[in-house]
Write a protein that holds these residues in place. Structure first.
Motif, PDB file in Angstrom:
ATOM      1  N   SER A   1      -4.205  53.552  35.380  1.00 28.87           N
ATOM      2  CA  SER A   1      -2.826  53.968  35.594  1.00 28.87           C
ATOM      3  C   SER A   1      -2.590  54.254  37.060  1.00 28.87           C
ATOM      4  O   SER A   1      -3.532  54.468  37.832  1.00 28.87           O
ATOM      5  N   SER A   2      -1.335  54.232  37.414  1.00 30.57           N
ATOM      6  CA  SER A   2      -0.944  54.574  38.776  1.00 30.57           C
ATOM      7  C   SER A   2       0.371  55.333  38.721  1.00 30.57           C
ATOM      8  O   SER A   2       1.139  55.208  37.774  1.00 30.57           O
ATOM      9  N   SER A   3       0.590  56.121  39.737  1.00 29.73           N
ATOM     10  CA  SER A   3       1.875  56.797  39.897  1.00 29.73           C
ATOM     11  C   SER A   3       2.237  56.675  41.363  1.00 29.73           C
ATOM     12  O   SER A   3       1.481  57.161  42.206  1.00 29.73           O
ATOM     13  N   PRO A   4       3.305  55.961  41.646  1.00 29.12           N
ATOM     14  CA  PRO A   4       4.240  55.327  40.732  1.00 29.12           C
ATOM     15  C   PRO A   4       3.576  54.211  39.919  1.00 29.12           C
ATOM     16  O   PRO A   4       2.615  53.599  40.366  1.00 29.12           O
ATOM     17  N   ALA A   5       4.120  53.975  38.766  1.00 29.36           N
ATOM     18  CA  ALA A   5       3.622  52.916  37.881  1.00 29.36           C
ATOM     19  C   ALA A   5       4.084  51.553  38.389  1.00 29.36           C
ATOM     20  O   ALA A   5       5.036  51.453  39.169  1.00 29.36           O
ATOM     21  N   ASP A   6       3.398  50.510  37.937  1.00 29.61           N
ATOM     22  CA  ASP A   6       3.775  49.144  38.291  1.00 29.61           C
ATOM     23  C   ASP A   6       5.213  48.876  37.854  1.00 29.61           C
ATOM     24  O   ASP A   6       5.604  49.195  36.732  1.00 29.61           O
ATOM     25  N   LYS A   7       5.987  48.328  38.760  1.00 29.71           N
ATOM     26  CA  LYS A   7       7.389  47.953  38.545  1.00 29.71           C
ATOM     27  C   LYS A   7       8.317  49.154  38.354  1.00 29.71           C
ATOM     28  O   LYS A   7       9.440  48.998  37.869  1.00 29.71           O
ATOM     29  N   ALA A   8       7.858  50.356  38.724  1.00 32.85           N
ATOM     30  CA  ALA A   8       8.701  51.554  38.613  1.00 32.85           C
ATOM     31  C   ALA A   8       9.895  51.429  39.556  1.00 32.85           C
ATOM     32  O   ALA A   8       9.778  50.915  40.667  1.00 32.85           O
ATOM     33  N   GLN A   9      11.044  51.888  39.079  1.00 33.40           N
ATOM     34  CA  GLN A   9      12.257  51.947  39.887  1.00 33.40           C
ATOM     35  C   GLN A   9      12.603  53.415  40.041  1.00 33.40           C
ATOM     36  O   GLN A   9      13.068  54.050  39.085  1.00 33.40           O
ATOM     37  N   LEU A  10      12.364  53.941  41.233  1.00 37.05           N
ATOM     38  CA  LEU A  10      12.476  55.365  41.473  1.00 37.05           C
ATOM     39  C   LEU A  10      13.770  55.715  42.195  1.00 37.05           C
ATOM     40  O   LEU A  10      14.179  55.015  43.127  1.00 37.05           O
ATOM     41  N   ALA A  11      14.386  56.811  41.798  1.00 36.35           N
ATOM     42  CA  ALA A  11      15.590  57.296  42.468  1.00 36.35           C
ATOM     43  C   ALA A  11      15.229  58.015  43.762  1.00 36.35           C
ATOM     44  O   ALA A  11      16.008  58.018  44.714  1.00 36.35           O
ATOM     45  N   GLN A  12      14.041  58.629  43.791  1.00 33.66           N
ATOM     46  CA  GLN A  12      13.569  59.329  44.984  1.00 33.66           C
ATOM     47  C   GLN A  12      12.200  58.792  45.367  1.00 33.66           C
ATOM     48  O   GLN A  12      11.403  58.411  44.505  1.00 33.66           O
ATOM     49  N   ALA A  13      11.914  58.840  46.665  1.00 34.13           N
ATOM     50  CA  ALA A  13      10.615  58.365  47.160  1.00 34.13           C
ATOM     51  C   ALA A  13       9.504  59.297  46.692  1.00 34.13           C
ATOM     52  O   ALA A  13       9.663  60.519  46.736  1.00 34.13           O
ATOM     53  N   PRO A  14       8.400  58.741  46.238  1.00 37.28           N
ATOM     54  CA  PRO A  14       7.268  59.578  45.818  1.00 37.28           C
ATOM     55  C   PRO A  14       6.595  60.218  47.038  1.00 37.28           C
ATOM     56  O   PRO A  14       6.627  59.670  48.138  1.00 37.28           O
ATOM     57  N   LYS A  15       5.989  61.363  46.825  1.00 32.78           N
ATOM     58  CA  LYS A  15       5.283  62.075  47.903  1.00 32.78           C
ATOM     59  C   LYS A  15       3.808  61.680  47.947  1.00 32.78           C
ATOM     60  O   LYS A  15       3.141  61.878  48.949  1.00 32.78           O
ATOM     61  N   SER A  16       3.315  61.133  46.819  1.00 31.17           N
ATOM     62  CA  SER A  16       1.904  60.746  46.771  1.00 31.17           C
ATOM     63  C   SER A  16       1.731  59.501  45.915  1.00 31.17           C
ATOM     64  O   SER A  16       2.611  59.128  45.138  1.00 31.17           O
ATOM     65  N   LEU A  17       0.586  58.891  46.084  1.00 27.02           N
ATOM     66  CA  LEU A  17       0.182  57.720  45.317  1.00 27.02           C
ATOM     67  C   LEU A  17      -1.047  58.132  44.521  1.00 27.02           C
ATOM     68  O   LEU A  17      -2.024  58.610  45.095  1.00 27.02           O
ATOM     69  N   GLU A  18      -0.997  57.985  43.204  1.00 24.20           N
ATOM     70  CA  GLU A  18      -2.097  58.382  42.324  1.00 24.20           C
ATOM     71  C   GLU A  18      -2.688  57.132  41.678  1.00 24.20           C
ATOM     72  O   GLU A  18      -1.952  56.299  41.148  1.00 24.20           O
ATOM     73  N   LEU A  19      -4.010  57.027  41.736  1.00 26.35           N
ATOM     74  CA  LEU A  19      -4.722  55.914  41.109  1.00 26.35           C
ATOM     75  C   LEU A  19      -5.793  56.471  40.184  1.00 26.35           C
ATOM     76  O   LEU A  19      -6.575  57.333  40.585  1.00 26.35           O
ATOM     77  N   LYS A  20      -5.827  55.983  38.939  1.00 24.77           N
ATOM     78  CA  LYS A  20      -6.845  56.422  37.976  1.00 24.77           C
ATOM     79  C   LYS A  20      -7.589  55.189  37.465  1.00 24.77           C
ATOM     80  O   LYS A  20      -6.977  54.251  36.957  1.00 24.77           O
ATOM     81  N   PHE A  21      -8.933  55.234  37.591  1.00 22.23           N
ATOM     82  CA  PHE A  21      -9.773  54.100  37.219  1.00 22.23           C
ATOM     83  C   PHE A  21     -10.553  54.370  35.933  1.00 22.23           C
ATOM     84  O   PHE A  21     -10.716  55.505  35.515  1.00 22.23           O
ATOM     85  N   SER A  22     -11.078  53.302  35.348  1.00 20.12           N
ATOM     86  CA  SER A  22     -11.818  53.371  34.093  1.00 20.12           C
ATOM     87  C   SER A  22     -13.211  53.955  34.263  1.00 20.12           C
ATOM     88  O   SER A  22     -13.841  54.341  33.288  1.00 20.12           O
ATOM     89  N   GLU A  23     -13.700  54.005  35.496  1.00 17.21           N
ATOM     90  CA  GLU A  23     -15.024  54.553  35.765  1.00 17.21           C
ATOM     91  C   GLU A  23     -15.050  55.092  37.188  1.00 17.21           C
ATOM     92  O   GLU A  23     -14.138  54.850  37.977  1.00 17.21           O
ATOM     93  N   THR A  24     -16.099  55.811  37.506  1.00 15.70           N
ATOM     94  CA  THR A  24     -16.245  56.381  38.833  1.00 15.70           C
ATOM     95  C   THR A  24     -16.376  55.265  39.867  1.00 15.70           C
ATOM     96  O   THR A  24     -17.139  54.320  39.673  1.00 15.70           O
TER      97      THR A  24
ATOM     98  N   LEU B   1      -3.336  59.993  47.170  1.00 17.31           N
ATOM     99  CA  LEU B   1      -3.111  59.732  48.589  1.00 17.31           C
ATOM    100  C   LEU B   1      -1.713  60.207  48.955  1.00 17.31           C
ATOM    101  O   LEU B   1      -0.736  59.856  48.281  1.00 17.31           O
ATOM    102  N   THR B   2      -1.616  61.000  50.013  1.00 16.25           N
ATOM    103  CA  THR B   2      -0.322  61.472  50.484  1.00 16.25           C
ATOM    104  C   THR B   2       0.420  60.309  51.128  1.00 16.25           C
ATOM    105  O   THR B   2      -0.152  59.559  51.930  1.00 16.25           O
ATOM    106  N   LEU B   3       1.687  60.148  50.759  1.00 12.51           N
ATOM    107  CA  LEU B   3       2.511  59.081  51.310  1.00 12.51           C
ATOM    108  C   LEU B   3       3.404  59.628  52.417  1.00 12.51           C
ATOM    109  O   LEU B   3       3.864  60.773  52.335  1.00 12.51           O
TER     110      LEU B   3
END
Length: 117
Positions: free
Chosen positions: A28-51, A82-84
Protein backbone atom coordinates in the motif's frame (compact mmCIF):
# COMPACT_ATOMS: atom_id res chain seq x y z
CA UNK A 1 3.19 -45.70 -6.80
CA UNK A 2 6.81 -44.59 -6.44
CA UNK A 3 6.35 -42.13 -9.32
CA UNK A 4 3.32 -40.58 -7.60
CA UNK A 5 5.23 -40.15 -4.33
CA UNK A 6 8.19 -38.61 -6.19
CA UNK A 7 5.87 -36.20 -8.04
CA UNK A 8 4.11 -35.18 -4.80
CA UNK A 9 7.44 -34.61 -3.06
CA UNK A 10 8.73 -32.53 -5.98
CA UNK A 11 5.54 -30.48 -6.06
CA UNK A 12 5.62 -29.83 -2.30
CA UNK A 13 9.27 -28.73 -2.51
CA UNK A 14 8.47 -26.43 -5.40
CA UNK A 15 5.50 -24.86 -3.62
CA UNK A 16 7.41 -24.61 -0.35
CA UNK A 17 10.11 -22.40 -1.92
CA UNK A 18 7.61 -19.78 -3.07
CA UNK A 19 7.99 -17.71 0.09
CA UNK A 20 11.78 -17.87 -0.02
CA UNK A 21 11.75 -16.54 -3.58
CA UNK A 22 9.30 -13.74 -2.85
CA UNK A 23 10.20 -10.12 -3.51
CA UNK A 24 9.34 -7.09 -1.39
CA UNK A 25 6.05 -6.10 -3.01
CA UNK A 26 4.42 -2.75 -2.36
CA UNK A 27 1.25 -3.55 -0.39
CA UNK A 28 0.00 0.00 0.00
CA UNK A 29 0.94 3.61 -0.38
CA UNK A 30 -0.39 6.91 0.83
CA UNK A 31 -1.30 8.65 -1.31
CA UNK A 32 -2.72 5.59 -3.04
CA UNK A 33 -2.22 4.88 -6.74
CA UNK A 34 -4.43 7.14 -8.87
CA UNK A 35 -5.59 9.11 -5.79
CA UNK A 36 -7.16 12.49 -6.54
CA UNK A 37 -6.46 14.70 -3.57
CA UNK A 38 -8.06 18.04 -2.69
CA UNK A 39 -5.03 18.98 -0.58
CA UNK A 40 -1.34 18.19 -1.03
CA UNK A 41 -0.10 15.38 1.21
CA UNK A 42 2.56 16.18 3.81
CA UNK A 43 4.20 12.75 3.60
CA UNK A 44 4.59 9.73 1.38
CA UNK A 45 3.96 6.35 3.05
CA UNK A 46 5.11 3.04 1.57
CA UNK A 47 4.28 -0.37 3.06
CA UNK A 48 5.95 -3.53 1.73
CA UNK A 49 5.18 -7.25 2.03
CA UNK A 50 8.50 -7.92 3.77
CA UNK A 51 11.39 -6.13 5.39
CA UNK A 52 13.35 -4.13 2.83
CA UNK A 53 15.60 -1.15 2.30
CA UNK A 54 14.64 1.74 0.07
CA UNK A 55 17.26 2.07 -2.63
CA UNK A 56 15.51 4.88 -4.49
CA UNK A 57 12.34 6.97 -4.38
CA UNK A 58 11.75 9.63 -7.04
CA UNK A 59 8.86 12.06 -7.14
CA UNK A 60 8.27 13.91 -10.39
CA UNK A 61 5.72 16.25 -11.91
CA UNK A 62 5.65 17.65 -15.44
CA UNK A 63 8.99 16.03 -16.25
CA UNK A 64 10.72 17.67 -13.27
CA UNK A 65 12.11 15.65 -10.38
CA UNK A 66 11.23 16.84 -6.89
CA UNK A 67 14.02 16.01 -4.42
CA UNK A 68 13.13 13.74 -1.50
CA UNK A 69 15.31 12.96 1.48
CA UNK A 70 15.79 9.20 1.20
CA UNK A 71 18.24 7.78 3.73
CA UNK A 72 19.77 4.82 1.90
CA UNK A 73 21.53 3.80 5.11
CA UNK A 74 18.32 3.59 7.15
CA UNK A 75 17.60 0.24 8.74
CA UNK A 76 15.46 -2.23 6.85
CA UNK A 77 11.74 -2.06 7.61
CA UNK A 78 8.36 -2.91 6.10
CA UNK A 79 7.01 0.65 6.29
CA UNK A 80 8.57 3.96 5.32
CA UNK A 81 7.44 7.55 5.73
CA UNK A 82 9.05 10.32 3.71
CA UNK A 83 8.34 13.99 4.35
CA UNK A 84 7.18 15.77 1.20
CA UNK A 85 7.90 19.38 0.30
CA UNK A 86 4.92 21.68 -0.35
CA UNK A 87 3.33 20.34 -3.53
CA UNK A 88 1.46 22.52 -6.02
CA UNK A 89 -1.70 21.35 -7.78
CA UNK A 90 -0.81 18.89 -10.53
CA UNK A 91 -0.09 15.27 -11.38
CA UNK A 92 2.72 13.40 -9.64
CA UNK A 93 4.52 10.13 -10.29
CA UNK A 94 6.39 8.16 -7.63
CA UNK A 95 9.04 5.65 -8.72
CA UNK A 96 10.58 3.38 -6.11
CA UNK A 97 13.17 0.66 -5.81
CA UNK A 98 13.36 -1.64 -2.78
CA UNK A 99 15.89 -4.31 -1.86
CA UNK A 100 14.56 -7.23 0.20
CA UNK A 101 16.64 -7.55 3.36
CA UNK A 102 16.53 -11.35 3.50
CA UNK A 103 17.60 -12.27 -0.04
CA UNK A 104 18.70 -9.03 -1.73
CA UNK A 105 16.12 -9.24 -4.52
CA UNK A 106 15.37 -5.88 -6.09
CA UNK A 107 11.79 -4.80 -6.76
CA UNK A 108 10.77 -1.67 -8.66
CA UNK A 109 7.48 0.03 -9.21
CA UNK A 110 5.65 3.28 -9.69
CA UNK A 111 2.31 4.90 -9.00
CA UNK A 112 0.72 8.27 -9.55
CA UNK A 113 -1.57 10.71 -7.78
CA UNK A 114 -2.90 14.19 -8.40
CA UNK A 115 -3.54 17.27 -6.29
CA UNK A 116 -6.38 19.56 -7.35
CA UNK A 117 -6.07 22.46 -4.98
Amino acid sequence: MLKIIAMMLSLSLLLGTGEALAHAKLLSSSPADKAQLAQAPKSLELKFSETARLAMVKLSSGGKEIPLGVDKNAKADQSFSLTLPALSPGSYTVQWTAVASDDGHVTKGSFSFSVSG
